[in-house]
Design a protein around this motif. Structure first.
Motif, mmCIF file in Angstrom:
data_model
loop_
_atom_site.group_PDB
_atom_site.id
_atom_site.type_symbol
_atom_site.label_atom_id
_atom_site.label_comp_id
_atom_site.label_asym_id
_atom_site.label_seq_id
_atom_site.Cartn_x
_atom_site.Cartn_y
_atom_site.Cartn_z
ATOM 1 N N ARG A 11 2.066 -0.536 3.621
ATOM 2 C CA ARG A 11 3.491 -0.213 3.715
ATOM 3 C C ARG A 11 3.685 0.722 4.897
ATOM 4 N NH1 ARG A 11 6.637 0.413 -1.885
ATOM 5 N NH2 ARG A 11 5.983 -1.562 -2.772
ATOM 6 N N ASP A 12 4.671 0.415 5.730
ATOM 7 C CA ASP A 12 5.013 1.250 6.881
ATOM 8 C C ASP A 12 6.489 1.620 6.792
ATOM 9 O OD1 ASP A 12 2.504 1.208 8.134
ATOM 10 O OD2 ASP A 12 2.941 -0.725 9.086
ATOM 11 N N LEU A 13 6.768 2.820 7.186
ATOM 12 C CA LEU A 13 8.147 3.270 7.266
ATOM 13 C C LEU A 13 8.663 2.917 8.656
ATOM 14 C CD1 LEU A 13 10.398 4.800 5.779
ATOM 15 C CD2 LEU A 13 9.521 6.894 6.805
ATOM 16 N N MET A 14 9.784 2.168 8.713
ATOM 17 C CA MET A 14 10.301 1.673 9.982
ATOM 18 C C MET A 14 11.805 1.926 10.071
ATOM 19 S SD MET A 14 7.563 0.255 11.262
ATOM 20 C CE MET A 14 7.823 -1.056 12.404
ATOM 21 N N TYR A 15 12.300 2.092 11.295
ATOM 22 C CA TYR A 15 13.732 2.110 11.585
ATOM 23 C C TYR A 15 14.140 0.696 11.949
ATOM 24 C CZ TYR A 15 13.605 7.203 11.906
ATOM 25 O OH TYR A 15 13.462 8.525 11.635
ATOM 26 N N VAL A 16 15.317 0.291 11.502
ATOM 27 C CA VAL A 16 15.820 -1.059 11.772
ATOM 28 C C VAL A 16 16.984 -0.953 12.748
ATOM 29 C CG1 VAL A 16 16.864 -3.114 10.757
ATOM 30 C CG2 VAL A 16 15.151 -1.826 9.478
#
Length: 139
Positions: A11-16
């Motif tokens: 799981r990676d935390l990403m900005y969309v």
């Protein structure tokens, strides 16, 4: 089996980044979204651009932050409780003084007695309506 239990899942935390008039597609995984962007009519428009959110916290770091926040909240509550305990006698004394000021009775001289009506007749006196009109004077 949840996605956390599956071996090999990352799981990676990403900005969309996406156009304003679009939304992410619903994933077949409950609560998830796909990187496909759709319009209000649910037509496929494009794909979202994902950027890394930066340094992510490990589980131990997240737990440490929660503990630190809880300790800070407990300290703030303790300080507020002490402040209230120290201020209570002063507030109580001030309210008692205010109450005594409000409950003081006013002196009897300040109380107005009901006005008495006195009727006096002056038969020799005439009113403005009964006076004869004055003659105009010329300079």
């Amino acid at each position: 089996m949840t996605s956390d239990d599956r071996p090999g899942t990352v799981r990676d935390l990403m900005y969309v980044e996406r156009p304003a008039d679009t939304h992410l597609s619903q994933s077949s995984t409950p609560g998830g979204s796909n990187a496909l962007l759709r319009d209000d009519d649910n037509h496929l428009v494009t794909q979202a651009v994902l950027y890394p959110a930066g340094d992510t916290l490990t589980r131990a770091e997240a737990e440490a932050m929660v503990k630190l926040t809880a300790a800070a909240a407990a300290t703030a509550g303790l300080v507020a409780g002490i402040a209230v305990a120290k201020a209570a006698p002063h507030v109580k004394r001030g309210l008692a003084t205010l109450k005594s000021k409000l409950n003081r009775s006013t002196p009897e001289t300040a109380v107005e007695a009901p006005a008495a009506t006195i009727e006096v007749e002056f038969p020799a006196r005439t009113t403005m309506l009964k006076q004869p009109p004055r003659e105009p004077t010329t300079p």
